[in-house]
Design an enzyme around this catalytic site. Structure first.
Site, PDB file in Angstrom:
ATOM      1  N   HIS A   1      45.671 -42.838 -17.982  1.00 41.24           N
ATOM      2  CA  HIS A   1      45.934 -41.461 -18.427  1.00 41.24           C
ATOM      3  C   HIS A   1      46.292 -41.419 -19.909  1.00 41.24           C
ATOM      4  O   HIS A   1      47.181 -42.141 -20.351  1.00 41.24           O
ATOM      5  CB  HIS A   1      47.093 -40.860 -17.623  1.00 41.24           C
ATOM      6  CG  HIS A   1      46.751 -40.567 -16.192  1.00 41.24           C
ATOM      7  ND1 HIS A   1      46.293 -39.338 -15.771  1.00 41.24           N
ATOM      8  CD2 HIS A   1      46.801 -41.336 -15.073  1.00 41.24           C
ATOM      9  CE1 HIS A   1      46.086 -39.358 -14.457  1.00 41.24           C
ATOM     10  NE2 HIS A   1      46.387 -40.565 -14.011  1.00 41.24           N
TER      11      HIS A   1
ATOM     12  N   GLY B   1      47.805 -34.582 -10.735  1.00 49.13           N
ATOM     13  CA  GLY B   1      49.001 -33.789 -10.453  1.00 49.13           C
ATOM     14  C   GLY B   1      49.421 -33.977  -9.007  1.00 49.13           C
ATOM     15  O   GLY B   1      48.995 -34.918  -8.348  1.00 49.13           O
TER      16      GLY B   1
ATOM     17  N   GLU C   1      47.539 -41.747  -2.772  1.00 45.77           N
ATOM     18  CA  GLU C   1      48.670 -42.212  -3.591  1.00 45.77           C
ATOM     19  C   GLU C   1      49.935 -41.557  -3.070  1.00 45.77           C
ATOM     20  O   GLU C   1      50.781 -42.202  -2.461  1.00 45.77           O
ATOM     21  CB  GLU C   1      48.443 -41.895  -5.068  1.00 45.77           C
ATOM     22  CG  GLU C   1      49.598 -42.344  -5.954  1.00 45.77           C
ATOM     23  CD  GLU C   1      49.540 -41.807  -7.379  1.00 45.77           C
ATOM     24  OE1 GLU C   1      50.183 -42.411  -8.256  1.00 45.77           O
ATOM     25  OE2 GLU C   1      48.873 -40.779  -7.627  1.00 45.77           O
TER      26      GLU C   1
ATOM     27  N   ASP D   1      47.111 -47.089 -14.977  1.00 39.46           N
ATOM     28  CA  ASP D   1      47.573 -45.730 -14.705  1.00 39.46           C
ATOM     29  C   ASP D   1      48.249 -45.134 -15.943  1.00 39.46           C
ATOM     30  O   ASP D   1      47.685 -44.279 -16.606  1.00 39.46           O
ATOM     31  CB  ASP D   1      48.498 -45.687 -13.492  1.00 39.46           C
ATOM     32  CG  ASP D   1      48.622 -44.304 -12.874  1.00 39.46           C
ATOM     33  OD1 ASP D   1      47.764 -43.441 -13.171  1.00 39.46           O
ATOM     34  OD2 ASP D   1      49.551 -44.084 -12.081  1.00 39.46           O
TER      35      ASP D   1
END
Length: 373
Positions: free
Chosen positions: A28, A187, A217, A314
């Site tokens: 990200h 999100g 997740e 991540d």
């Protein structure tokens, strides 16, 4: 970000893992800022920071992110996105992001971010995407100047608890030949299934534009099913909770016998890539059902069963990590060798949102790099 303290763990079979070519699929943009950059960008904006020097700020992020709660973990992003609301901020962060990937040996990186979160200071969606692309291009050029060959693409994310899915899908399509290589939703996962954005995902499928979906997740099997059915997902963001559909029937000293449910069997048989992120999965509680240290991560079970597992960071800032470090942690936890690590890179290359020929070239590049080692 330096992880020099643990650098000795990064040598496997006499090879420094950092020097090996790697593929990053799940990284990200707002989770990979340099602490010093946050400090410098925050000052003219008058933003209050929890620490005034880079080391202390890095420590704050690491502490907030290691609480075992996804909600606490996500709060740290309020700070990073706050300094990414101008074209200059987005371009700088994107350039440094690519430079940091290249320095870590990444040769293909997909960089995901949600443009709708970067409009607070007047940018339009398209201006935001263009600002990021400028930075990515600058980063690729800067890396090339110091001898690091890297290519990157944007994954345009829509926020799953908001209602701009179709608008963001159309944005991704507008930029598909100018840096955007795929679509994602990010999100809060629980309570916000992929089906909320069915119209957006159908549009992308009709336009032959690939999607990856965060699933498995913070939520379980139905979320994964929704990602595949409603999201037409070609990959699963994390996806580790597919292990909930695997039953270990019996275990003795020699072997364990497992059975796969229909969904797990489908994901395995179709070669749908799992974008696992070991440290992050531990920190957010994604693998809490199996235990509270990395040796409990279902990664090894999934790998041994033949799932297309990939290794990702991540959020490098929040998890104080790098792809090199994640690979080293897996080596420590499961005793992998260079052949295993190459397999994970090839899995990622074959799942990359690139044309088939480019993926084949990428696999060759990886095999050469590991072979030379």
């Amino acid at each position: 970000m330096s992880d020099g303290a643990s650098a000795h763990h990064h040598v496997v079979d006499g090879i420094d893992l950092r020097a090996l070519p790697k593929v990053s699929l799940h990284d990200h943009l707002d989770g990979g800022l340099r602490p010093q950059t946050i400090i410098e960008l925050a000052e003219p904006l008058g933003l209050e920071l929890p620490a005034s020097d880079a080391d202390s700020l890095a420590a704050w992020f690491a502490e907030k992110s290691d609480s075992g709660s996804l909600v606490e973990y996500l709060k740290t992003f309020d700070l990073t996105t706050a300094v990414m609301q101008t074209a200059e901020g987005l371009t700088r962060v994107s350039r440094e992001f690519v430079e940091d990937l290249a320095a870590d040996g990444v040769v293909w990186g997909e960089i995901r971010w949600a443009p709708e979160q970067h409009l607070a200071r007047g940018l339009s969606l398209d201006e935001a995407v263009e600002a990021v692309q400028r930075g990515l291009d600058e980063g690729v050029d800067a890396a090339a100047e110091v001898g690091h060959g890297i290519r990157v693409g944007q994954l345009i994310s829509a926020m799953r608890h908001l209602d701009r899915g179709t608008e963001i899908a159309e944005l991704a399509l507008r930029h598909r030949d100018r840096g955007a290589v795929g679509f994602d939703i990010a999100g809060p996962e629980a309570g916000f299934p992929a089906g909320r954005f069915a119209e957006a995902f159908d549009l992308l499928a009709r336009e032959c534009f690939p999607a990856t979906v965060h699933a498995g997740e913070a939520d379980g099997l139905e979320s994964i099913r929704g990602a595949l059915v409603d999201g037409h997902a070609l990959r699963l963001g994390h996806g580790v909770r597919i292990a909930e559909d695997i039953t270990i029937e019996s275990q003795d000293d020699e072997a364990s016998y497992v059975s796969l449910g229909r969904l797990a069997q489908w994901v395995k048989d179709r070669g749908i890539a799992l974008e696992t992120s070991p440290s992050s999965n531990l920190q957010t509680g994604a693998i809490a059902a199996w235990g509270d240290d990395l040796t409990a991560h279902p990664f090894d079970l999934l790998y041994q069963l033949g799932f297309r597992v990939t290794v990702n960071t991540d959020n490098r800032l929040m998890s104080a990590t790098s792809l090199t470090r994640e690979l080293a942690l897996l080596v420590d936890a499961f005793g992998y060798d260079l052949d295993d690590l190459l397999t994970f890179q090839i899995n990622a290359a074959e799942a990359a949102f690139l044309p088939l020929e480019d993926r084949a070239e990428l696999v060759e590049l990886l095999e050469r790099g590991f072979g030379a080692a």
